[in-house]
Each structure stands twice: as C-alpha cells, then as structure tokens.
Design a protein around this motif. Structure first.
Motif, PDB file in Angstrom:
ATOM      1  N   ASP A 103       0.835  -1.194   0.000  1.00 39.57           N
ATOM      2  CA  ASP A 103       0.000   0.000   0.000  1.00 39.57           C
ATOM      3  C   ASP A 103       0.873   1.248   0.000  1.00 39.57           C
ATOM      4  OD1 ASP A 103      -1.705   2.113   0.687  1.00 39.57           O
ATOM      5  OD2 ASP A 103      -2.844   0.921   2.112  1.00 39.57           O
ATOM      6  N   THR A 104       0.756   2.065  -1.040  1.00 38.01           N
ATOM      7  CA  THR A 104       1.579   3.277  -1.154  1.00 38.01           C
ATOM      8  C   THR A 104       1.055   4.419  -0.297  1.00 38.01           C
ATOM      9  OG1 THR A 104       0.340   4.014  -3.092  1.00 38.01           O
ATOM     10  CG2 THR A 104       2.349   2.712  -3.492  1.00 38.01           C
ATOM     11  N   VAL A 105      -0.148   4.296   0.241  1.00 37.06           N
ATOM     12  CA  VAL A 105      -0.723   5.373   1.053  1.00 37.06           C
ATOM     13  C   VAL A 105      -0.479   5.134   2.541  1.00 37.06           C
ATOM     14  CG1 VAL A 105      -2.852   6.600   1.646  1.00 37.06           C
ATOM     15  CG2 VAL A 105      -2.472   5.842  -0.707  1.00 37.06           C
ATOM     16  N   PHE A 106      -0.751   3.922   3.016  1.00 37.49           N
ATOM     17  CA  PHE A 106      -0.661   3.646   4.445  1.00 37.49           C
ATOM     18  C   PHE A 106       0.450   2.668   4.818  1.00 37.49           C
ATOM     19  CE2 PHE A 106      -5.111   4.845   3.695  1.00 37.49           C
ATOM     20  CZ  PHE A 106      -5.190   5.942   4.545  1.00 37.49           C
ATOM     21  N   GLY A 107       1.178   2.158   3.828  1.00 39.97           N
ATOM     22  CA  GLY A 107       2.306   1.288   4.107  1.00 39.97           C
ATOM     23  C   GLY A 107       1.947  -0.148   4.462  1.00 39.97           C
ATOM     24  N   ARG A 108       0.755  -0.575   4.131  1.00 36.48           N
ATOM     25  CA  ARG A 108       0.342  -1.952   4.417  1.00 36.48           C
ATOM     26  C   ARG A 108       1.155  -2.910   3.554  1.00 36.48           C
ATOM     27  NH1 ARG A 108      -5.917  -4.081   4.053  1.00 36.48           N
ATOM     28  NH2 ARG A 108      -5.434  -6.277   4.346  1.00 36.48           N
ATOM     29  N   PRO A 109       1.636  -4.020   4.138  1.00 41.56           N
ATOM     30  CA  PRO A 109       2.427  -4.988   3.367  1.00 41.56           C
ATOM     31  C   PRO A 109       1.602  -5.658   2.264  1.00 41.56           C
ATOM     32  CG  PRO A 109       2.579  -5.438   5.737  1.00 41.56           C
ATOM     33  CD  PRO A 109       1.532  -4.396   5.548  1.00 41.56           C
ATOM     34  N   ALA A 110       2.215  -5.902   1.125  1.00 46.29           N
ATOM     35  CA  ALA A 110       1.535  -6.517  -0.018  1.00 46.29           C
ATOM     36  C   ALA A 110       0.950  -7.879   0.347  1.00 46.29           C
ATOM     37  CB  ALA A 110       2.497  -6.654  -1.196  1.00 46.29           C
ATOM     38  N   SER A 111       1.601  -8.608   1.245  1.00 40.97           N
ATOM     39  CA  SER A 111       1.136  -9.951   1.609  1.00 40.97           C
ATOM     40  C   SER A 111      -0.209  -9.946   2.322  1.00 40.97           C
ATOM     41  CB  SER A 111       2.181 -10.648   2.484  1.00 40.97           C
ATOM     42  OG  SER A 111       2.349  -9.934   3.696  1.00 40.97           O
ATOM     43  N   THR A 112      -0.652  -8.791   2.797  1.00 38.99           N
ATOM     44  CA  THR A 112      -1.935  -8.704   3.508  1.00 38.99           C
ATOM     45  C   THR A 112      -3.038  -8.091   2.650  1.00 38.99           C
ATOM     46  OG1 THR A 112      -1.524  -6.498   4.424  1.00 38.99           O
ATOM     47  CG2 THR A 112      -0.696  -8.397   5.689  1.00 38.99           C
ATOM     48  N   MET A 113      -2.741  -7.811   1.389  1.00 38.99           N
ATOM     49  CA  MET A 113      -3.688  -7.094   0.530  1.00 38.99           C
ATOM     50  C   MET A 113      -4.344  -8.013  -0.497  1.00 38.99           C
ATOM     51  SD  MET A 113      -1.369  -3.676   0.005  1.00 38.99           S
ATOM     52  CE  MET A 113      -2.469  -2.920  -1.168  1.00 38.99           C
ATOM     53  N   VAL A 114      -5.642  -7.785  -0.714  1.00 37.72           N
ATOM     54  CA  VAL A 114      -6.407  -8.486  -1.741  1.00 37.72           C
ATOM     55  C   VAL A 114      -7.223  -7.431  -2.474  1.00 37.72           C
ATOM     56  CG1 VAL A 114      -8.196 -10.196  -2.194  1.00 37.72           C
ATOM     57  CG2 VAL A 114      -6.571 -10.579  -0.337  1.00 37.72           C
ATOM     58  N   ALA A 115      -7.148  -7.408  -3.782  1.00 34.92           N
ATOM     59  CA  ALA A 115      -7.854  -6.394  -4.567  1.00 34.92           C
ATOM     60  C   ALA A 115      -9.358  -6.453  -4.323  1.00 34.92           C
ATOM     61  CB  ALA A 115      -7.557  -6.580  -6.050  1.00 34.92           C
ATOM     62  N   LEU A 116      -9.975  -5.294  -4.340  1.00 33.62           N
ATOM     63  CA  LEU A 116     -11.421  -5.170  -4.170  1.00 33.62           C
ATOM     64  C   LEU A 116     -12.046  -4.980  -5.547  1.00 33.62           C
ATOM     65  CD1 LEU A 116     -11.318  -2.709  -1.149  1.00 33.62           C
ATOM     66  CD2 LEU A 116     -11.602  -5.193  -1.083  1.00 33.62           C
ATOM     67  N   THR A 117     -12.371  -6.090  -6.194  1.00 33.54           N
ATOM     68  CA  THR A 117     -12.849  -6.014  -7.580  1.00 33.54           C
ATOM     69  C   THR A 117     -14.157  -6.746  -7.827  1.00 33.54           C
ATOM     70  OG1 THR A 117     -11.504  -7.939  -8.137  1.00 33.54           O
ATOM     71  CG2 THR A 117     -10.507  -5.773  -8.500  1.00 33.54           C
ATOM     72  N   ASN A 118     -14.692  -7.422  -6.810  1.00 34.75           N
ATOM     73  CA  ASN A 118     -15.907  -8.220  -7.012  1.00 34.75           C
ATOM     74  C   ASN A 118     -17.083  -7.640  -6.247  1.00 34.75           C
ATOM     75  OD1 ASN A 118     -14.557 -10.201  -8.583  1.00 34.75           O
ATOM     76  ND2 ASN A 118     -13.731 -11.078  -6.717  1.00 34.75           N
ATOM     77  N   PRO A 119     -17.987  -6.956  -6.943  1.00 33.88           N
ATOM     78  CA  PRO A 119     -19.148  -6.400  -6.255  1.00 33.88           C
ATOM     79  C   PRO A 119     -20.072  -7.495  -5.748  1.00 33.88           C
ATOM     80  CG  PRO A 119     -19.238  -5.978  -8.623  1.00 33.88           C
ATOM     81  CD  PRO A 119     -17.957  -6.696  -8.349  1.00 33.88           C
ATOM     82  N   PRO A 120     -20.938  -7.190  -4.827  1.00 31.75           N
ATOM     83  CA  PRO A 120     -21.178  -5.865  -4.264  1.00 31.75           C
ATOM     84  C   PRO A 120     -20.091  -5.486  -3.250  1.00 31.75           C
ATOM     85  CG  PRO A 120     -22.620  -7.437  -3.201  1.00 31.75           C
ATOM     86  CD  PRO A 120     -21.869  -8.191  -4.273  1.00 31.75           C
ATOM     87  N   TYR A 121     -20.048  -4.209  -2.923  1.00 29.26           N
ATOM     88  CA  TYR A 121     -19.101  -3.671  -1.961  1.00 29.26           C
ATOM     89  C   TYR A 121     -19.852  -3.400  -0.661  1.00 29.26           C
ATOM     90  CZ  TYR A 121     -16.071  -3.242  -5.950  1.00 29.26           C
ATOM     91  OH  TYR A 121     -15.303  -3.534  -7.040  1.00 29.26           O
ATOM     92  N   TYR A 122     -19.143  -3.513   0.462  1.00 27.71           N
ATOM     93  CA  TYR A 122     -19.762  -3.348   1.775  1.00 27.71           C
ATOM     94  C   TYR A 122     -18.968  -2.359   2.618  1.00 27.71           C
ATOM     95  CZ  TYR A 122     -22.121  -7.683   0.473  1.00 27.71           C
ATOM     96  OH  TYR A 122     -22.852  -8.637  -0.178  1.00 27.71           O
ATOM     97  N   ALA A 123     -19.671  -1.736   3.573  1.00 28.81           N
ATOM     98  CA  ALA A 123     -19.024  -0.845   4.539  1.00 28.81           C
ATOM     99  C   ALA A 123     -19.734  -0.982   5.865  1.00 28.81           C
ATOM    100  CB  ALA A 123     -19.105   0.609   4.052  1.00 28.81           C
ATOM    101  N   ILE A 124     -18.969  -0.802   6.928  1.00 31.98           N
ATOM    102  CA  ILE A 124     -19.523  -0.793   8.281  1.00 31.98           C
ATOM    103  C   ILE A 124     -18.763   0.240   9.078  1.00 31.98           C
ATOM    104  CG2 ILE A 124     -17.997  -2.661   9.037  1.00 31.98           C
ATOM    105  CD1 ILE A 124     -20.299  -3.586  10.887  1.00 31.98           C
ATOM    106  N   GLU A 125     -19.466   0.946   9.957  1.00 29.68           N
ATOM    107  CA  GLU A 125     -18.819   1.932  10.812  1.00 29.68           C
ATOM    108  C   GLU A 125     -18.067   1.215  11.929  1.00 29.68           C
ATOM    109  OE1 GLU A 125     -19.843   5.853  13.519  1.00 29.68           O
ATOM    110  OE2 GLU A 125     -21.486   4.565  12.857  1.00 29.68           O
ATOM    111  N   LEU A 126     -16.827   1.590  12.100  1.00 31.24           N
ATOM    112  CA  LEU A 126     -16.009   1.063  13.193  1.00 31.24           C
ATOM    113  C   LEU A 126     -15.433   2.234  13.973  1.00 31.24           C
ATOM    114  CD1 LEU A 126     -13.991  -1.663  11.247  1.00 31.24           C
ATOM    115  CD2 LEU A 126     -16.001  -2.000  12.690  1.00 31.24           C
TER     116      LEU A 126
END
Length: 115
Positions: free
Chosen positions: A88-111
């Motif tokens: 992650d170029t914005v927050f520095g998250r390691p690539a090994s923990t990332m999975v692309a968000l490409t399959n709708p539908p998309y979800y959100a929850i307040e935390l």
C-alpha cells in the motif's frame, strides 16, 4: 461477507449508536445477513454507489455525508497497489496482507474505538 461473522461473541454492557442502553448483549449472525438487513452493514454495486449510501456525522451530530468520489479514488489506488504487488503506497500496508477489491457488491460498516 459469507466467510463468517464480522464479530464473534456478544458485547456485554456495550452502549453505542447501534446498541443503545437497554440492549446489553448482541450476538452477531453467522453470515452477517441480519446486520446487513438491519442497515448496520451498507452495500453498493460499485464504490461510488457505496459512498453515496454512507451517511457520516460531524462531532455535533450533523449529517456531512461521504465523499463518494474520494472513496472510489481510494479503492482504485488500493487496487493499483495490489496489482503492483509492492504494498500500500498510502498507508504502508504490506503486499502480503492485501487483496484487490474487484468483485461487487461492496460493503461498509462503521467502526470506532471504544472510549
């Protein structure tokens, strides 16, 4: 959404916008469907639609909304970072923990962090 509950166990004594006083224990559904139906989890067919479905509040309780364009741009950048495999170029998250968000539908929850 269907790999398991977003939260396991109950929340004894919790008081929040989702769990007002008097609702002392809540057990999360096994597939998150009950929380989706209650509106605790929001959904959208694409990041912009999801952003338009999110209602945000300022510190005074006034509705300020979500900037759907910025949400879509953030997800686009995240997916670009996933494809590059360098993290992650914005927050520095390691690539090994990332999975692309490409399959709708998309979800959100307040935390939030409990006081």
């Amino acid at each position: 959404m269907k790999t398991g509950p977003l939260h396991s166990g109950g929340w004894p004594g919790l008081v929040s916008a989702l769990h007002p006083a008097g609702t002392q224990v809540y057990t999360w559904s096994s597939d998150n469907s009950a929380e989706l139906a209650r509106g605790w989890i929001l959904t959208g067919k694409d990041p912009t639609t999801l952003g338009n479905n999110i209602v945000s509040y300022d510190n005074f309780g006034r509705v300020v909304g979500m900037n759907a364009t910025n949400l879509a741009a953030t997800i686009t950048q995240y997916n670009t970072d996933c494809a590059a495999g360098k993290g992650d170029t914005v927050f520095g998250r390691p690539a090994s923990t990332m999975v692309a968000l490409t399959n709708p539908p998309y979800y959100a929850i307040e935390l939030c962090v409990a006081p």
